[in-house]
Design a protein around this motif. Structure first.
Motif, PDB file in Angstrom:
ATOM      1  N   GLY A  58      -6.669  -1.848   1.789  1.00  6.97           N
ATOM      2  CA  GLY A  58      -6.553  -0.462   1.364  1.00  6.97           C
ATOM      3  C   GLY A  58      -7.839   0.082   0.761  1.00  6.97           C
ATOM      4  N   GLY A  59      -8.111   1.366   1.005  1.00  5.32           N
ATOM      5  CA  GLY A  59      -9.278   2.023   0.442  1.00  5.32           C
ATOM      6  C   GLY A  59     -10.547   1.885   1.259  1.00  5.32           C
ATOM      7  N   THR A  60     -10.481   1.179   2.385  1.00  7.79           N
ATOM      8  CA  THR A  60     -11.663   1.045   3.241  1.00  7.79           C
ATOM      9  C   THR A  60     -11.952   2.381   3.923  1.00  7.79           C
ATOM     10  N   PRO A  61     -13.191   2.874   3.870  1.00  6.67           N
ATOM     11  CA  PRO A  61     -13.503   4.185   4.437  1.00  6.67           C
ATOM     12  C   PRO A  61     -13.442   4.186   5.964  1.00  6.67           C
ATOM     13  N   LEU A  62     -13.118   5.352   6.518  1.00  2.00           N
ATOM     14  CA  LEU A  62     -13.060   5.538   7.966  1.00  2.00           C
ATOM     15  C   LEU A  62     -14.097   6.572   8.394  1.00  2.00           C
ATOM     16  N   ASP A  63     -14.662   6.394   9.569  1.00  2.00           N
ATOM     17  CA  ASP A  63     -15.572   7.376  10.148  1.00  2.00           C
ATOM     18  C   ASP A  63     -14.798   8.674  10.398  1.00  2.00           C
ATOM     19  N   ALA A  67      -7.798 -11.809  -1.079  1.00  2.00           N
ATOM     20  CA  ALA A  67      -7.933 -10.411  -0.658  1.00  2.00           C
ATOM     21  C   ALA A  67      -6.623  -9.823  -0.158  1.00  2.00           C
ATOM     22  N   LEU A  68      -5.629 -10.677   0.118  1.00  2.07           N
ATOM     23  CA  LEU A  68      -4.325 -10.160   0.562  1.00  2.07           C
ATOM     24  C   LEU A  68      -3.675  -9.271  -0.500  1.00  2.07           C
ATOM     25  N   SER A  69      -4.101  -9.424  -1.734  1.00  2.00           N
ATOM     26  CA  SER A  69      -3.545  -8.584  -2.794  1.00  2.00           C
ATOM     27  C   SER A  69      -3.894  -7.115  -2.572  1.00  2.00           C
ATOM     28  N   ARG A  70      -4.914  -6.849  -1.743  1.00  2.00           N
ATOM     29  CA  ARG A  70      -5.327  -5.478  -1.460  1.00  2.00           C
ATOM     30  C   ARG A  70      -4.786  -4.968  -0.111  1.00  2.00           C
ATOM     31  N   VAL A  71      -3.914  -5.771   0.490  1.00  2.00           N
ATOM     32  CA  VAL A  71      -3.246  -5.374   1.732  1.00  2.00           C
ATOM     33  C   VAL A  71      -1.825  -4.964   1.394  1.00  2.00           C
ATOM     34  N   ALA A  72      -1.418  -3.789   1.837  1.00  2.00           N
ATOM     35  CA  ALA A  72      -0.073  -3.298   1.533  1.00  2.00           C
ATOM     36  C   ALA A  72       0.977  -4.297   2.013  1.00  2.00           C
ATOM     37  N   PRO A  73       2.023  -4.547   1.217  1.00  2.00           N
ATOM     38  CA  PRO A  73       3.051  -5.513   1.614  1.00  2.00           C
ATOM     39  C   PRO A  73       3.624  -5.270   3.008  1.00  2.00           C
ATOM     40  N   ASN A  94      -3.381 -14.212   7.895  1.00  2.00           N
ATOM     41  CA  ASN A  94      -3.766 -13.191   6.924  1.00  2.00           C
ATOM     42  C   ASN A  94      -4.107 -11.915   7.694  1.00  2.00           C
ATOM     43  N   THR A  95      -3.422 -10.824   7.400  1.00  2.00           N
ATOM     44  CA  THR A  95      -3.645  -9.588   8.150  1.00  2.00           C
ATOM     45  C   THR A  95      -5.055  -9.063   7.942  1.00  2.00           C
ATOM     46  N   VAL A 133     -11.870 -16.921   6.438  1.00  2.00           N
ATOM     47  CA  VAL A 133     -10.706 -16.039   6.288  1.00  2.00           C
ATOM     48  C   VAL A 133     -10.999 -14.985   5.224  1.00  2.00           C
ATOM     49  N   ASP A 134     -11.543 -15.407   4.099  1.00  2.00           N
ATOM     50  CA  ASP A 134     -11.915 -14.460   3.038  1.00  2.00           C
ATOM     51  C   ASP A 134     -12.948 -13.453   3.552  1.00  2.00           C
ATOM     52  N   PHE A 135     -13.902 -13.941   4.322  1.00  2.00           N
ATOM     53  CA  PHE A 135     -14.954 -13.095   4.898  1.00  2.00           C
ATOM     54  C   PHE A 135     -14.359 -11.991   5.773  1.00  2.00           C
ATOM     55  N   MET A 136     -13.356 -12.327   6.575  1.00  2.00           N
ATOM     56  CA  MET A 136     -12.747 -11.349   7.470  1.00  2.00           C
ATOM     57  C   MET A 136     -12.014 -10.253   6.704  1.00  2.00           C
ATOM     58  N   LEU A 137     -11.567 -10.557   5.486  1.00  2.00           N
ATOM     59  CA  LEU A 137     -10.917  -9.556   4.659  1.00  2.00           C
ATOM     60  C   LEU A 137     -11.863  -8.951   3.630  1.00  2.00           C
TER      61      LEU A 137
END
Length: 338
Positions: free
Chosen positions: A296-301, A94-100, A111-112, A273-277
């Motif tokens: 990235g792309g996770t919706p915000l309230d 899932a780190l591939s979806r986290v901005a560098p 893992n951020t 770890v995968d679950f947290m991301l």
């Protein structure tokens, strides 16, 4: 007899995964239950104090690890965790979806999971009632009429406190930062052990006497969210608190999850770890821990309209290479200074 034996056998086969976190960690119990069901496991959470305290505990117990997984170490603490050889590398897909720019460690030691902006907040009602203009600089905070208005958490035991320390050193340089801290404390700056004490006990919004508190840039959004009769479709004109983005007072904090060396359940730890991301936890984070999801792309309230973001200063080279040295110097130059 046979059925009872089989049921006992199933129960005993269930694996326990121990996850140690800082005290502010929170995740939807339904999400945890779904992880447990998917992996025939039980997740046991252990609170380890504020992030600085958490790291100290992990270092002291590294020969007999307290857990399999740790969540809550951040970019100001990772160098010390790395030096102590606490973590084993695992890079979640899932780190591939986290901005560098938000990735904590190329080796996968952490893992951020989320990021936030450590910042000073102020109580709007206090300043309006006092007829007091807002301070414009950190130097203002150590002089009348602002000298006794600010509470921060300790860099020695709190990750927001350490982030604020790094911000001041980045802004003033070391000698200038120690001078600012000494003068600010002499003139009334309050230093608490952790974020919770500062925000929930000392801040005027919660019955304390300090109308400026070290917290996060997203805290004003939380104040609106937890107000009575919150309705995302009928947001108020403003939050009761706001950010005070003084130059040299803000810091980007990246929090991560990692696997401890000596973990008893390394395979299950990787799944966690995968679950947290994963999408579920990432969507749960913003209005539960009041930080931004790393994926990235996770919706915000909609309430996050009150979570203004600062313009960050460039971090000087080498500043985060050895934060513990800065903490130790702060203790001798500031905390113990007479």
């Amino acid at each position: 007899m046979t059925a009872a034996f089989l049921l006992t056998g199933v129960a005993s086969a269930q694996t326990t995964l121990t996850v140690i976190t800082h005290d502010s960690f929170d995740v939807d119990k339904k999400l945890v239950a779904s992880f447990e069901a998917a992996h025939n496991a039980r997740v046991r959470f252990v609170k380890g104090g504020d992030a600085g305290e958490l790291l100290n505990r992990l270092i002291l117990t590294r020969r007999a690890p307290l857990a399999d997984v740790v969540y809550g170490l951040d970019n100001s603490l990772i160098s010390r965790a790395r030096s102590a050889d606490l973590l084993q590398a695992y890079k979640s897909p899932a780190l591939s979806r986290v901005a560098p720019a938000y990735r904590l460690d190329d080796a996968g030691l952490l893992n951020t999971v989320d990021y936030g902006f450590v910042a000073l907040n102020y109580d709007r009602a206090y300043f309006q009632k006092a007829g007091l203009a807002l301070p414009k600089s950190l130097d203002d905070l150590k002089t009348p009429p602002y000298a006794k208005l600010t509470v921060v958490s300790s860099p020695a035991t709190s990750s927001p406190g350490l982030a604020f320390l790094l911000a001041t050193v980045n802004h003033y340089g070391e000698a200038g930062a120690w001078q600012w801290w000494r003068e600010a404390r002499l003139n009334g700056l309050k230093v608490t052990r952790g974020w919770s004490d500062a925000y929930n006990k000392e801040f005027t919004r919660n019955g304390g006497k300090y109308p400026i508190v070290l917290s996060y840039a997203s805290s004003p959004a939380a104040e609106v969210f937890y107000a009575d009769n919150y309705d995302a479709k009928k947001l108020p004109a403003q939050a009761p608190t706001a950010n005070l983005f003084l130059p040299g007072s803000t810091w980007l904090q990246l929090e991560g999850v990692g696997i401890l060396k000596g973990a008893r359940q390394p395979a299950l730890a990787r799944k966690f770890v995968d679950f947290m991301l994963g999408a579920g936890v990432q969507a749960d984070i913003p209005t539960r821990m009041w930080i931004y999801p790393a994926v990235g792309g996770t919706p915000l309230d909609p309430v996050f309209k009150f979570a203004t973001q600062p313009q960050l200063s460039a971090v000087k080279p080498g500043l985060t290479a050895n934060p513990q040295r800065l903490v130790d110097t702060w203790v001798t130059q500031v905390l113990r200074a007479r």
